[in-house]
Design a protein around this motif. Sequence first.
Motif, short mmCIF file in Angstrom:
data_model
loop_
_atom_site.label_atom_id
_atom_site.label_comp_id
_atom_site.label_asym_id
_atom_site.label_seq_id
_atom_site.Cartn_x
_atom_site.Cartn_y
_atom_site.Cartn_z
N ASP A 1 14.71 -25.06 -11.91
CA ASP A 1 15.13 -23.66 -11.72
C ASP A 1 15.98 -23.23 -12.90
OD1 ASP A 1 16.25 -21.21 -10.88
OD2 ASP A 1 16.11 -21.80 -8.77
N PHE A 2 15.38 -22.52 -13.84
CA PHE A 2 16.11 -22.09 -15.03
C PHE A 2 17.22 -21.11 -14.70
CE2 PHE A 2 16.80 -19.22 -18.63
CZ PHE A 2 17.18 -20.14 -19.60
N LYS A 3 17.00 -20.24 -13.70
CA LYS A 3 18.01 -19.23 -13.37
C LYS A 3 19.30 -19.87 -12.87
CE LYS A 3 14.78 -15.50 -12.30
NZ LYS A 3 14.28 -14.57 -11.24
N LEU A 4 19.17 -20.97 -12.14
CA LEU A 4 20.36 -21.64 -11.62
C LEU A 4 20.94 -22.65 -12.60
CD1 LEU A 4 19.35 -22.37 -7.90
CD2 LEU A 4 20.89 -20.58 -8.75
N ASP A 5 20.08 -23.34 -13.34
CA ASP A 5 20.52 -24.49 -14.13
C ASP A 5 20.67 -24.22 -15.62
OD1 ASP A 5 20.62 -26.05 -11.81
OD2 ASP A 5 18.49 -26.54 -11.95
N GLU A 6 20.04 -23.20 -16.14
CA GLU A 6 20.19 -22.76 -17.53
C GLU A 6 20.17 -23.93 -18.52
OE1 GLU A 6 23.67 -20.26 -17.46
OE2 GLU A 6 22.49 -18.54 -16.80
N SER A 7 21.30 -24.23 -19.17
CA SER A 7 21.31 -25.25 -20.22
C SER A 7 21.10 -26.66 -19.66
CB SER A 7 22.62 -25.21 -21.01
OG SER A 7 23.72 -25.55 -20.19
N TYR A 8 21.16 -26.84 -18.34
CA TYR A 8 20.89 -28.14 -17.74
C TYR A 8 19.39 -28.35 -17.49
CZ TYR A 8 25.85 -28.92 -16.74
OH TYR A 8 27.20 -29.13 -16.85
N MET A 9 18.59 -27.30 -17.66
CA MET A 9 17.17 -27.42 -17.33
C MET A 9 16.38 -28.03 -18.47
SD MET A 9 14.24 -24.78 -16.34
CE MET A 9 12.87 -25.59 -17.14
N PRO A 10 15.51 -29.01 -18.18
CA PRO A 10 14.71 -29.62 -19.25
C PRO A 10 13.81 -28.60 -19.94
CG PRO A 10 14.58 -30.91 -17.22
CD PRO A 10 15.25 -29.63 -16.87
N SER A 11 13.68 -28.72 -21.25
CA SER A 11 12.73 -27.90 -22.00
C SER A 11 11.54 -28.72 -22.47
CB SER A 11 13.41 -27.25 -23.21
OG SER A 11 13.90 -28.24 -24.11
N LYS A 12 11.70 -30.03 -22.58
CA LYS A 12 10.59 -30.89 -22.99
C LYS A 12 10.71 -32.24 -22.30
CE LYS A 12 8.05 -32.47 -27.08
NZ LYS A 12 7.97 -32.41 -28.56
N ILE A 13 9.63 -32.70 -21.69
CA ILE A 13 9.63 -33.99 -21.03
C ILE A 13 8.43 -34.81 -21.50
CG2 ILE A 13 10.81 -33.10 -18.99
CD1 ILE A 13 8.20 -33.23 -17.49
N SER A 14 8.57 -36.12 -21.36
CA SER A 14 7.52 -37.06 -21.71
C SER A 14 7.17 -37.87 -20.47
CB SER A 14 8.00 -37.99 -22.84
OG SER A 14 7.12 -39.09 -23.01
N ILE A 15 5.87 -38.05 -20.22
CA ILE A 15 5.40 -38.88 -19.12
C ILE A 15 4.87 -40.18 -19.71
CG2 ILE A 15 3.88 -39.03 -17.12
CD1 ILE A 15 5.87 -36.77 -16.90
N GLU B 1 3.45 -43.52 -23.88
CA GLU B 1 3.47 -42.08 -23.59
C GLU B 1 2.04 -41.58 -23.38
OE1 GLU B 1 4.38 -38.86 -26.63
OE2 GLU B 1 6.22 -38.86 -25.41
N ILE B 2 1.83 -40.88 -22.27
CA ILE B 2 0.51 -40.34 -21.99
C ILE B 2 0.47 -38.83 -22.07
CG2 ILE B 2 -0.23 -42.31 -20.60
CD1 ILE B 2 0.45 -40.72 -18.10
N LYS B 3 1.63 -38.18 -22.01
CA LYS B 3 1.63 -36.73 -22.05
C LYS B 3 3.03 -36.23 -22.35
CE LYS B 3 -1.44 -34.90 -19.75
NZ LYS B 3 -2.40 -34.47 -18.71
N THR B 4 3.13 -35.14 -23.13
CA THR B 4 4.38 -34.41 -23.29
C THR B 4 4.18 -33.00 -22.76
OG1 THR B 4 3.82 -33.72 -25.54
CG2 THR B 4 5.10 -35.74 -25.30
N VAL B 5 5.24 -32.44 -22.19
CA VAL B 5 5.15 -31.15 -21.53
C VAL B 5 6.33 -30.28 -21.95
CG1 VAL B 5 4.99 -29.95 -19.31
CG2 VAL B 5 4.02 -32.24 -19.55
N ASP B 6 6.05 -29.05 -22.35
CA ASP B 6 7.09 -28.06 -22.63
C ASP B 6 7.28 -27.18 -21.41
OD1 ASP B 6 5.66 -27.74 -25.89
OD2 ASP B 6 7.49 -28.82 -25.36
N LEU B 7 8.51 -27.06 -20.94
CA LEU B 7 8.84 -26.24 -19.77
C LEU B 7 9.44 -24.93 -20.26
CD1 LEU B 7 10.40 -29.01 -17.49
CD2 LEU B 7 8.05 -28.18 -17.52
N LEU B 8 8.73 -23.83 -20.04
CA LEU B 8 9.12 -22.54 -20.59
C LEU B 8 9.90 -21.73 -19.54
CD1 LEU B 8 5.79 -21.67 -22.43
CD2 LEU B 8 7.80 -22.88 -23.30
#
Length: 215
Positions: free
Chosen positions: A132-146, A157-164
């Motif tokens: 939840d970007f609205k609640l967590d702002e700078s605590y919210m992940p922007s990029k993760i790796s699976i 590593e099988i996948k990277t994901v950008d969270l917009l």
Amino acid sequence: MVPGDAPCSAELIHGRLSSGDGRSCRNERRRLSSALRAVSGEKKKEAGGESQRPRALHATSSSRGTLPSYSQPLTPHREAWSVSSCKPGNGVASLRDDSLDTYWQSDGAQPHLVNIQFQKKVQLQLVVLYVDFKLDESYMPSKISIRAGDGFHNLKEIKTVDLLKPVGWVHISLSGTDPRETFIHTFMLQIAVLANHLNGRDTHVRQIKIYGPRP
């Protein structure tokens, strides 16, 4: 540590079917099927001998406010969950409590890790996160790796994901680069938070669910 708080390393059991009426269950199954068909279509377009490096995806949210309901738990095996660090009161149990008001909060240097280890090799198809970007702002992940493997010693590593800046559930398919591969076989899954929005240091993730292919 706050009394009653789960430690940063704790063994949990994934097995209870999320509650919900029949209509919401059918609607969520249709959304899941559409998402997986879209991913499969993208892979068919990309098949042709190109690079096998993990692909970066741009993820957006869906189904805000209620837990997703599926026809059955798709990872019925015993699992051991752990995290790389946590604040007192915001440990690994907060990822598994079916509450969108609680969250895991890391307490250390990036990357921040969630580790899921299985007693035997399992088939996994989907990771679902609630952020939840609205609640967590700078605590919210922007990029993760699976990452997946037999253990910590050979994770790949099988996948990277950008969270917009999503608010809600984020579905991440674990299918491989081959369009015929709709799931992975693994003893261990790791979700690594590589960066946060607004250059934040520690991270918040409110829920994580994992699913395998339907029988």
